[in-house]
Motif scaffolding. Sequence first.
Motif, PDB file in Angstrom:
ATOM      1  N   GLN A  75     -22.691  18.786  53.236  1.00 24.38           N
ATOM      2  CA  GLN A  75     -22.265  20.132  52.830  1.00 24.38           C
ATOM      3  C   GLN A  75     -23.312  21.206  53.126  1.00 24.38           C
ATOM      4  O   GLN A  75     -23.051  22.398  52.904  1.00 24.38           O
ATOM      5  N   THR A  87     -16.222  29.255  47.800  1.00 28.28           N
ATOM      6  CA  THR A  87     -16.650  27.901  48.147  1.00 28.28           C
ATOM      7  C   THR A  87     -15.594  26.886  47.709  1.00 28.28           C
ATOM      8  O   THR A  87     -14.840  27.130  46.757  1.00 28.28           O
ATOM      9  N   TYR A  89     -16.167  24.302  46.106  1.00 29.64           N
ATOM     10  CA  TYR A  89     -16.595  23.776  44.809  1.00 29.64           C
ATOM     11  C   TYR A  89     -16.040  24.636  43.675  1.00 29.64           C
ATOM     12  O   TYR A  89     -15.566  24.115  42.657  1.00 29.64           O
ATOM     13  N   TRP A 118     -22.440  28.534  40.962  1.00 28.49           N
ATOM     14  CA  TRP A 118     -21.743  27.287  41.284  1.00 28.49           C
ATOM     15  C   TRP A 118     -22.644  26.084  41.545  1.00 28.49           C
ATOM     16  O   TRP A 118     -22.196  25.062  42.061  1.00 28.49           O
ATOM     17  N   PHE A 122     -21.088  22.433  42.288  1.00 29.85           N
ATOM     18  CA  PHE A 122     -21.370  21.669  43.507  1.00 29.85           C
ATOM     19  C   PHE A 122     -21.705  20.219  43.167  1.00 29.85           C
ATOM     20  O   PHE A 122     -21.151  19.281  43.757  1.00 29.85           O
ATOM     21  N   TRP A 125     -18.550  18.526  42.080  1.00 27.74           N
ATOM     22  CA  TRP A 125     -17.651  18.282  43.217  1.00 27.74           C
ATOM     23  C   TRP A 125     -18.098  17.059  44.005  1.00 27.74           C
ATOM     24  O   TRP A 125     -17.267  16.218  44.390  1.00 27.74           O
ATOM     25  N   GLY A 198     -26.722  23.293  45.654  1.00 23.94           N
ATOM     26  CA  GLY A 198     -25.751  24.341  45.921  1.00 23.94           C
ATOM     27  C   GLY A 198     -26.180  25.630  45.254  1.00 23.94           C
ATOM     28  O   GLY A 198     -26.983  25.626  44.320  1.00 23.94           O
ATOM     29  N   VAL A 205     -25.462  25.864  50.326  1.00 21.11           N
ATOM     30  CA  VAL A 205     -25.955  24.513  50.085  1.00 21.11           C
ATOM     31  C   VAL A 205     -27.131  24.308  51.029  1.00 21.11           C
ATOM     32  O   VAL A 205     -27.007  24.515  52.241  1.00 21.11           O
TER      33      VAL A 205
END
Length: 225
Positions: A75, A87, A89, A118, A122, A125, A198, A205
Amino acid sequence: MAKFSFTGATKTNIARAVLGATVLASGLGAHMGTASAAEKPPAAAADAPVNHAKTAQQTKIAVTANQVLALAKSQVGVSEDANGGGTPYQKWYAASQRAAETIARDGGNRAAYLNAAWCSMFVSWVGEQSGARPQIGWDAYTVAHAKWFAANHRFGSVAKPGAVVFFSWSGSKNLNDINHVGFVEKDNHDGTISTIEGNTGNGEVEERVRPKSQVVGYGYPDYAG
């Protein structure tokens, strides 16, 4: 599309809406533009029990640390849009069952997650997509994510590949002061660790090298190997 630094006003305002949080200006300082802004939820949210559907101790997985790190590394380069969102995520988390649970805990609404900080989304995810979520956990709020590891007796001070690393830019070791989260790639044995994170740099990322002095602690998923 222009990249957005998550320390900007738009993103921090959205983060407040999602988490019922205020941004700690003192947590930015020299770290502005290098990682997510400090978050401080209301006292009720900070002290609330962390209730993921199953504890890490209850669920075994067949996923290795190397598999998780390979997915996270794939990623690298994914970035947010000019509004601090866009994103995969954020989109995944906003639509997830977990979003409903964290909205009940922190306030806000699903749409607010689409432009929120996020870094923890991340990590969550990667856990979901790799099949390691029962051991990695899922949360949008870094402090709650760390407390879940601690509640499962899987939180400590030793860097290990695949561990989930929690940072405080002030150098605090208090879980309530956590600002940011990522994955450990390796311990460099020189006072630093290599990571995959992230929502870092200009909202991307990235692979980073971080001083251990900024690490609050590590969450340890019980990987298959």
